[in-house]
Write a protein that holds these residues in place. Sequence first.
Motif, PDB file in Angstrom:
ATOM      1  N   GLU A 356       0.740  -1.160  -0.086  1.00  0.00           N
ATOM      2  CA  GLU A 356       0.031   0.093   0.071  1.00  0.00           C
ATOM      3  C   GLU A 356       0.953   1.355  -0.016  1.00  0.00           C
ATOM      4  O   GLU A 356       0.521   2.324  -0.677  1.00  0.00           O
ATOM      5  N   GLU A 357       2.051   1.087   0.598  1.00  0.00           N
ATOM      6  CA  GLU A 357       2.920   2.546   0.690  1.00  0.00           C
ATOM      7  C   GLU A 357       3.508   2.657  -0.593  1.00  0.00           C
ATOM      8  O   GLU A 357       3.584   3.712  -1.175  1.00  0.00           O
ATOM      9  N   GLN A 358       3.782   1.407  -1.473  1.00  0.00           N
ATOM     10  CA  GLN A 358       4.165   1.908  -2.841  1.00  0.00           C
ATOM     11  C   GLN A 358       3.142   2.266  -3.778  1.00  0.00           C
ATOM     12  O   GLN A 358       3.366   3.223  -4.570  1.00  0.00           O
ATOM     13  N   LYS A 359       2.032   1.849  -3.485  1.00  0.00           N
ATOM     14  CA  LYS A 359       0.958   2.480  -4.407  1.00  0.00           C
ATOM     15  C   LYS A 359       0.672   4.062  -3.981  1.00  0.00           C
ATOM     16  O   LYS A 359       0.592   4.846  -5.031  1.00  0.00           O
ATOM     17  N   PHE A 360       0.759   4.425  -2.732  1.00  0.00           N
ATOM     18  CA  PHE A 360       0.549   5.747  -2.347  1.00  0.00           C
ATOM     19  C   PHE A 360       1.753   6.587  -2.889  1.00  0.00           C
ATOM     20  O   PHE A 360       1.423   7.463  -3.634  1.00  0.00           O
ATOM     21  N   LEU A 361       2.908   5.994  -2.791  1.00  0.00           N
ATOM     22  CA  LEU A 361       3.958   6.691  -3.291  1.00  0.00           C
ATOM     23  C   LEU A 361       3.838   6.992  -4.992  1.00  0.00           C
ATOM     24  O   LEU A 361       4.470   7.840  -5.491  1.00  0.00           O
ATOM     25  N   LEU A 362       3.600   5.709  -5.591  1.00  0.00           N
ATOM     26  CA  LEU A 362       3.380   5.679  -7.098  1.00  0.00           C
ATOM     27  C   LEU A 362       2.409   6.844  -7.507  1.00  0.00           C
ATOM     28  O   LEU A 362       2.590   7.599  -8.380  1.00  0.00           O
ATOM     29  N   GLU A 363       1.336   6.827  -6.764  1.00  0.00           N
ATOM     30  CA  GLU A 363       0.077   7.650  -7.050  1.00  0.00           C
ATOM     31  C   GLU A 363       0.724   8.980  -6.988  1.00  0.00           C
ATOM     32  O   GLU A 363       0.108   9.941  -7.791  1.00  0.00           O
ATOM     33  N   ARG A 364       1.447   9.437  -6.129  1.00  0.00           N
ATOM     34  CA  ARG A 364       1.834  10.716  -5.964  1.00  0.00           C
ATOM     35  C   ARG A 364       2.813  11.318  -7.225  1.00  0.00           C
ATOM     36  O   ARG A 364       2.543  12.466  -7.393  1.00  0.00           O
ATOM     37  N   GLN A 365       3.274  10.290  -7.748  1.00  0.00           N
ATOM     38  CA  GLN A 365       4.045  10.862  -8.747  1.00  0.00           C
ATOM     39  C   GLN A 365       3.405  10.488 -10.402  1.00  0.00           C
ATOM     40  O   GLN A 365       3.943  10.912 -11.549  1.00  0.00           O
TER      41      GLN A 365
END
Length: 626
Positions: A356-365
């Motif tokens: 979920e953390e990676q999804k969040f950071l990916l969505e930010r970029q």
Amino acid sequence: MDYKEFSTLVKAVTFGKQLPDAVYIHESALHTIPENLFHLVSKVAIALKIQRNEWNLLKLYKRDFKISLLFYPNFDTESYPVLHTSFTIDLQRLSMRRAEYGQTDNPPILHRKETFVTSDYPQAELFKKITKEAEDIGLFENVRTIGFKKNWERLIASKGYYLDEEGRLLRRPQETKISTNGTTFSEKIQRHLTAIDRNKLSSPMQIIARHNYLNGEMSVLDYGCGKGDDVRELESHGIDVSGWDPVHNPEGMLIESDIVNLGFVLNVIEDKEERNEVLRRAWTYTNKFLIASVMIAGESHIKQFKPYRDGVVTSRNTFQKYYTQSEFRGYLELVLNESAIAVGQGVFIIFKDKIEEQKFLLERQYVKRDWQQQTQKIPKLKVRQNEELKLDMHSDLLNDFWARILDLGRIPTNDEYEHSYQLRKIFGSHKKAFEILIYFYDETIFESAKKARTNDLLVYFALGLFDKRKTYSHMPESLKRDIKAFFTTTKLAIEAATEILFSVGSSTLIEKKAKDSYLEMKTGEFTDGHSWILSKDLIPKLPPELRIYIGCATQLYGDLSAIQLVKIHFTSGKVSLMSYRDWDKEIPYLIERIKIKLREQDVDFFDYVDRYEPPPLLNKHLFISP
């Protein structure tokens, strides 16, 4: 035994200490539980090689397919025995988690020992007397705060008592005043006065709502919910939410939830150890992520108050521990040993679920780009009539598929396109449909989409390196597909990101990229050798070097929802963020300026709402993109 049978048997257990989510039974009373349940516990302990002398208390979960075997070595001899070891067994996943508390200075403790044993237990009467002593002085008035040793001892001391060598309650000879930092206070800190009334969601809840985490798919626990305004608001929208507060809602449900909000709680706790324990305890209830927030303030604000311990006491005799942005991040990471992600001023998210953390950071970029105006059918000298007929007959479907291709910068897999079945039924595969589209549409648009998505991923990996995040062994499937399409391997992606991250350290490069972008976009306020001020909305259109430079800064600050202008300093290694009141008006007024110092890894906040007259922005027209 399946969960349904287990749940039925647990509900049939009428003996032991009954709590809303579990029932506890001492080993001497195991004969009171259903025989099938007893055999299950015995078989599980044998299978996991948990020796009979390693536990003496059984915990049966009422809402989960779990059991815990707990070891209180001094159950008989201590009035309030401490937990030494716990074995929590997930019967659904067939997994076990062992926790040791022997070296912990604030372990969980037991109360009301008579409830765990039968009436004929040798010490049952003594246990009842010990409990009555505690009841008589009001130690069980708020049972939600007494589960750990230090909280229990503080409560006993606040009542004017202490525990003797045998663990029995004795009254102190006289009350004592608390003295800290050279200042003495005889009054008790009034924590209950810190709760405020709200007519809208709190800022942490607004932040996670903007990231689409309050769409009803995840459960929420508001740990320290105050007067419960957030809980009521979320309930009204059908969110699975529970709230608990030691003062205003001590009977609230403390249950594991996907999201746990610890909103402006840590900053009002005057005891450091209790503060740490509250943070750790909130973390134990977290499945996906914890969002924690505190008050941020500088020295000029703090010096208005009386110092007390590591914070201050206000005029209402409430405690406040004011942090700096970097200080709070460091505190969270030290206590939890996890990475904290800034999402606002004094607001951080700590992910327990690393996918979920990676999804969040990916969505930010991830940048949602509008390719529609650039997409048009190109006349061909040699027309493939069969394909053109298909294109015309199924234009809506193909145009929708083409939009998805440009969105991803690659051909989507079957599960990445919602009309995949219909498309494959007509064209045979995604690849064949793509070949028709690429023949009739301008291929340079697709190449632009590939490059844009590659840049998004470069920014994502570079910011991960800047934040010293480890490369995860488990990744979201979409990220794996992106890596394969744009970089071939994770190693090559990291190498490319490392190279571009190091290049951002060059002030010459930053100024050149800024000048090129300024001349291309013709917007903002550019000063040679110094800075470029631009609209926040232009960040996604910048080259990856500038996005990374700004991204490194905003990772220290967080969410830019309240920001309108960004200032890139060329030589000082700083980024400034400006927030304006009435931005939609012709002349907005500056109400906050945030200066992020990349070299010092720190953030300074300057507001213009009290003593200072908010400066007007007289050249707003410069920041409106033509």
